[in-house]
Design an enzyme around this catalytic site. Structure first.
Site, mmCIF file in Angstrom:
data_model
loop_
_atom_site.group_PDB
_atom_site.id
_atom_site.type_symbol
_atom_site.label_atom_id
_atom_site.label_comp_id
_atom_site.label_asym_id
_atom_site.label_seq_id
_atom_site.Cartn_x
_atom_site.Cartn_y
_atom_site.Cartn_z
ATOM 1 N N GLY A 245 6.748 -16.502 -2.767
ATOM 2 C CA GLY A 245 8.273 -16.865 -2.180
ATOM 3 C C GLY A 245 8.363 -16.597 -0.846
ATOM 4 O O GLY A 245 9.365 -17.096 -0.129
ATOM 5 N N THR B 228 6.298 -17.345 1.825
ATOM 6 C CA THR B 228 5.745 -18.410 2.748
ATOM 7 C C THR B 228 5.713 -19.826 2.398
ATOM 8 O O THR B 228 5.917 -20.274 1.009
ATOM 9 C CB THR B 228 4.243 -18.083 2.756
ATOM 10 N N ASP C 249 1.138 -8.663 -7.584
ATOM 11 C CA ASP C 249 -0.209 -9.477 -7.832
ATOM 12 C C ASP C 249 0.276 -10.073 -9.235
ATOM 13 O O ASP C 249 0.011 -9.459 -10.284
ATOM 14 C CB ASP C 249 -1.354 -8.637 -7.656
ATOM 15 N N PHE D 260 -9.116 -22.942 -1.927
ATOM 16 C CA PHE D 260 -10.198 -23.351 -0.663
ATOM 17 C C PHE D 260 -10.966 -24.523 -0.939
ATOM 18 O O PHE D 260 -11.023 -25.022 -2.217
ATOM 19 C CB PHE D 260 -10.838 -22.015 -0.411
ATOM 20 N N TYR E 190 -3.166 -33.966 -8.282
ATOM 21 C CA TYR E 190 -4.430 -33.856 -8.731
ATOM 22 C C TYR E 190 -4.690 -33.079 -10.245
ATOM 23 O O TYR E 190 -5.816 -32.913 -10.556
ATOM 24 C CB TYR E 190 -5.643 -33.379 -7.939
HETATM 25 C C1 HXC Z 1 -16.634 -20.714 -1.309
HETATM 26 C C2 HXC Z 1 -15.183 -19.026 -1.437
HETATM 27 C C3 HXC Z 1 -14.495 -19.308 -0.425
HETATM 28 C C4 HXC Z 1 -14.921 -20.692 0.161
HETATM 29 C C5 HXC Z 1 -13.437 -17.450 -1.014
HETATM 30 N N1 HXC Z 1 -14.818 -17.525 -1.791
HETATM 31 N N2 HXC Z 1 -13.424 -18.468 -0.138
HETATM 32 N N3 HXC Z 1 -16.393 -19.462 -1.695
HETATM 33 N N4 HXC Z 1 -15.646 -21.240 -0.147
HETATM 34 N N5 HXC Z 1 -13.971 -21.071 1.071
HETATM 35 C C6 HXC Z 1 -15.484 -16.759 -2.720
HETATM 36 C C7 HXC Z 1 -15.793 -15.299 -2.302
HETATM 37 O O1 HXC Z 1 -17.216 -15.711 -1.768
HETATM 38 C C8 HXC Z 1 -15.813 -14.609 -3.298
HETATM 39 O O2 HXC Z 1 -16.887 -14.629 -4.291
HETATM 40 C C9 HXC Z 1 -14.561 -14.914 -4.039
HETATM 41 O O3 HXC Z 1 -14.311 -16.284 -3.958
HETATM 42 C C10 HXC Z 1 -13.424 -14.174 -3.967
HETATM 43 O O4 HXC Z 1 -13.053 -14.233 -2.389
HETATM 44 P P1 HXC Z 1 -12.263 -12.982 -1.898
HETATM 45 O O5 HXC Z 1 -11.895 -13.386 -0.421
HETATM 46 O O6 HXC Z 1 -12.569 -11.620 -2.172
HETATM 47 O O7 HXC Z 1 -10.759 -13.446 -2.697
HETATM 48 P P2 HXC Z 1 -9.265 -12.812 -2.291
HETATM 49 O O8 HXC Z 1 -9.285 -11.862 -1.373
HETATM 50 O O9 HXC Z 1 -8.911 -12.429 -3.464
HETATM 51 O O10 HXC Z 1 -8.436 -13.985 -1.851
HETATM 52 C C11 HXC Z 1 -8.237 -15.245 -2.806
HETATM 53 C C12 HXC Z 1 -8.605 -16.491 -1.903
HETATM 54 C C13 HXC Z 1 -7.844 -16.560 -0.551
HETATM 55 C C14 HXC Z 1 -8.016 -17.613 -3.039
HETATM 56 C C15 HXC Z 1 -10.011 -16.747 -1.411
HETATM 57 O O11 HXC Z 1 -8.025 -17.948 0.138
HETATM 58 C C16 HXC Z 1 -6.205 -16.162 -0.802
HETATM 59 O O12 HXC Z 1 -5.749 -15.165 -0.892
HETATM 60 N N6 HXC Z 1 -5.182 -17.303 -0.828
HETATM 61 C C17 HXC Z 1 -3.959 -17.133 -1.121
HETATM 62 C C18 HXC Z 1 -2.997 -18.369 -0.624
HETATM 63 C C19 HXC Z 1 -3.722 -19.682 -0.736
HETATM 64 O O13 HXC Z 1 -4.812 -20.182 -1.053
HETATM 65 N N7 HXC Z 1 -2.654 -20.681 -0.323
HETATM 66 C C20 HXC Z 1 -3.292 -22.292 -0.512
HETATM 67 C C21 HXC Z 1 -2.396 -22.787 -1.609
HETATM 68 S S1 HXC Z 1 -2.618 -24.552 -1.400
HETATM 69 P P3 HXC Z 1 -18.345 -13.906 -4.189
HETATM 70 O O14 HXC Z 1 -19.035 -14.254 -5.326
HETATM 71 O O15 HXC Z 1 -18.872 -14.292 -2.968
HETATM 72 O O16 HXC Z 1 -17.878 -12.539 -4.254
HETATM 73 C C22 HXC Z 1 -2.812 -25.545 -2.675
HETATM 74 C C23 HXC Z 1 -2.481 -27.037 -2.236
HETATM 75 C C24 HXC Z 1 -2.882 -27.808 -3.519
HETATM 76 O O17 HXC Z 1 -2.917 -25.068 -3.551
HETATM 77 C C25 HXC Z 1 -2.650 -29.196 -3.251
HETATM 78 C C26 HXC Z 1 -2.972 -29.783 -1.722
HETATM 79 C C27 HXC Z 1 -2.721 -31.419 -1.895
HETATM 80 P P1 NAP Z 2 1.033 -20.863 0.512
HETATM 81 O O1 NAP Z 2 1.983 -20.483 1.663
HETATM 82 O O2 NAP Z 2 -0.442 -20.334 0.932
HETATM 83 O O3 NAP Z 2 1.601 -20.059 -0.839
HETATM 84 C C1 NAP Z 2 0.920 -19.359 -1.756
HETATM 85 C C2 NAP Z 2 1.518 -18.039 -2.078
HETATM 86 O O4 NAP Z 2 1.071 -17.582 -3.106
HETATM 87 C C3 NAP Z 2 1.485 -17.290 -0.804
HETATM 88 O O5 NAP Z 2 2.775 -16.784 -0.681
HETATM 89 C C4 NAP Z 2 0.946 -15.821 -1.306
HETATM 90 O O6 NAP Z 2 1.069 -14.726 -0.853
HETATM 91 C C5 NAP Z 2 1.026 -16.111 -2.719
HETATM 92 N N1 NAP Z 2 0.024 -15.645 -3.620
HETATM 93 C C6 NAP Z 2 -1.240 -15.784 -3.567
HETATM 94 N N2 NAP Z 2 -2.263 -15.011 -4.457
HETATM 95 C C7 NAP Z 2 -1.019 -14.288 -4.907
HETATM 96 C C8 NAP Z 2 -1.245 -13.351 -5.935
HETATM 97 N N3 NAP Z 2 -2.564 -12.815 -6.714
HETATM 98 N N4 NAP Z 2 -0.135 -12.587 -6.500
HETATM 99 C C9 NAP Z 2 1.022 -13.079 -6.156
HETATM 100 N N5 NAP Z 2 1.019 -14.043 -4.961
HETATM 101 C C10 NAP Z 2 0.057 -14.547 -4.684
HETATM 102 O O7 NAP Z 2 0.811 -22.287 0.080
HETATM 103 P P2 NAP Z 2 1.929 -23.553 -0.120
HETATM 104 O O8 NAP Z 2 1.336 -24.613 0.419
HETATM 105 O O9 NAP Z 2 3.264 -23.198 0.059
HETATM 106 O O10 NAP Z 2 1.820 -23.851 -1.826
HETATM 107 C C11 NAP Z 2 2.696 -23.370 -2.451
HETATM 108 C C12 NAP Z 2 2.536 -24.009 -3.825
HETATM 109 O O11 NAP Z 2 2.522 -25.203 -3.736
HETATM 110 C C13 NAP Z 2 1.148 -23.721 -4.655
HETATM 111 O O12 NAP Z 2 1.431 -23.462 -6.094
HETATM 112 C C14 NAP Z 2 0.345 -24.911 -4.209
HETATM 113 O O13 NAP Z 2 -0.682 -25.145 -5.123
HETATM 114 C C15 NAP Z 2 1.400 -25.821 -4.172
HETATM 115 N N6 NAP Z 2 1.090 -27.290 -3.732
HETATM 116 C C16 NAP Z 2 0.945 -27.312 -2.251
HETATM 117 C C17 NAP Z 2 0.635 -28.361 -1.599
HETATM 118 C C18 NAP Z 2 0.440 -28.425 -0.153
HETATM 119 O O14 NAP Z 2 -0.101 -29.357 0.320
HETATM 120 N N7 NAP Z 2 0.671 -27.440 0.773
HETATM 121 C C19 NAP Z 2 0.464 -29.607 -2.341
HETATM 122 C C20 NAP Z 2 0.752 -29.570 -3.839
HETATM 123 C C21 NAP Z 2 0.990 -28.541 -4.365
HETATM 124 P P3 NAP Z 2 0.256 -13.239 -0.817
HETATM 125 O O15 NAP Z 2 -0.627 -13.711 0.210
HETATM 126 O O16 NAP Z 2 1.294 -12.167 0.130
HETATM 127 O O17 NAP Z 2 0.192 -12.826 -1.888
#
Ligand code: HXC
Ligand code: NAP
Length: 223
Positions: free
Chosen positions: A33, A35, A82, A114, A165
């Site tokens: 919540g 971001t 978390d 990612f 998706y």
């Molecule tokens: C391949 C990858 C990778 C990448 C990480 N990994 N990034 N592999 N390509 N780009 C692999 C690493 O090599 C590692 O495996 C494992 O994943 C864990 O990586 P960490 O960096 O240690 O993970 P962590 O620190 O827990 O971070 C989690 C994360 C990070 C998901 C990788 O991006 C994150 O914290 N994201 C939170 C917010 C977020 O993702 N928001 C976007 C939501 S958008 P190995 O084997 O090498 O150890 C969304 C949109 C949907 O959902 C719809 C859009 C239309």
């Molecule tokens: P975002 O800003 O990256 O939001 C993701 C949030 O999840 C961050 O605040 C992050 O905060 C939190 N998070 C990640 N790992 C977590 C963990 N282990 N425990 C607790 N919190 C965690 O991305 P967003 O675009 O707003 O996405 C929000 C939602 O919308 C997601 O469910 C996404 O799949 C969905 N969505 C997004 C899009 C789009 O185009 N943006 C489209 C369809 C659906 P911390 O890093 O502080 O934990």
């Protein structure tokens, strides 16, 4: 969408979807919540009169967001959690109830994602996304749902954030597609199973939104 007498269409957004005060005295917990869309939903809930708990891993992000959101009015509680860790989620539930006395709605919004060709993914990479998106939603749903059921509390809501998706699948974000499809299946299952307890379970599936979290991880380079 309003059609005029010439048959052309224009879009106007004159009225908000919900009336002022529609969420007065409701307590809403929003994971992720601090971001992006989670923060947007938190701000909207506040405007509608709710008390809001925002939670994610980064306390400093939550605190900054809460300060900005409540500059004018409203009550926001921040709690670092978390969602992959069921014990931390239980602490989140207890702390929110201590602060606000109850929880009315849970928004499962936290996600990890990612872009990558699937053949380059390790098992751990796959697991990382599944753990946040699917297991995080499972952990929160079980903690809050079991609490409501045990206390015989009704009129509760779970809102899961999936993506378009979840139905179609998508190349290059396969762990996320699998996890979101799982969340969609859970939403539909619990909508039926927990309806008898007065727990509504819904999902919304946004299309692409240019949030920093999504765009920084999903845009393939300079395209
Ligand atoms: C391949 C990858 C990778 C990448 C990480 N990994 N990034 N592999 N390509 N780009 C692999 C690493 O090599 C590692 O495996 C494992 O994943 C864990 O990586 P960490 O960096 O240690 O993970 P962590 O620190 O827990 O971070 C989690 C994360 C990070 C998901 C990788 O991006 C994150 O914290 N994201 C939170 C917010 C977020 O993702 N928001 C976007 C939501 S958008 P190995 O084997 O090498 O150890 C969304 C949109 C949907 O959902 C719809 C859009 C239309
Ligand atoms: P975002 O800003 O990256 O939001 C993701 C949030 O999840 C961050 O605040 C992050 O905060 C939190 N998070 C990640 N790992 C977590 C963990 N282990 N425990 C607790 N919190 C965690 O991305 P967003 O675009 O707003 O996405 C929000 C939602 O919308 C997601 O469910 C996404 O799949 C969905 N969505 C997004 C899009 C789009 O185009 N943006 C489209 C369809 C659906 P911390 O890093 O502080 O934990």
């Amino acid at each position: 969408i309003f059609g005029n007498i010439n048959g052309t269409m224009s879009m106007e957004n004159k009225e908000p979807m919900l009336r002022d005060g529609a969420l007065k005295d409701k307590v809403v917990v929003i994971t992720g919540g601090g971001t992006g869309l989670g923060r947007g939903m938190a701000e909207h809930c506040l405007r509608l009169g709710a008390k809001v708990c925002i939670t994610s891993r980064k306390q400093e992000v939550l605190d900054k967001a809460a300060k900005e959101m409540t500059a004018n009015d409203g009550e926001v509680f921040t709690f670092s959690c978390d969602v992959r860790d069921a014990e931390q989620v239980e602490k989140l539930r207890t702390a929110t109830i201590e602060r606000f006395g109850k929880v009315d709605a849970l928004v499962n919004n936290a996600a990890g994602n990612f872009i990558s060709p699937t053949e380059r993914l390790s098992s751990k990479a796959f697991q990382t996304v599944i753990d946040i998106v699917l297991m995080g939603t499972v952990n929160c749903t079980l903690a809050f749902g079991k609490g409501w059921i045990a206390d015989k509390q009704k009129d509760k809501t779970i809102l899961n954030i999936v993506t378009t998706y979840a139905w179609t699948g998508s190349g290059y974000v396969v762990p996320s597609a699998c996890a979101k499809a799982g969340v969609l299946a859970m939403t539909r299952s619990l909508a039926v199973e927990w309806g008898k307890y007065g727990i509504r379970c819904n999902a919304v599936a946004p299309g692409p939104f240019p949030t920093k979290g999504a765009w920084s991880r999903l845009l393939p380079g300079e395209m």
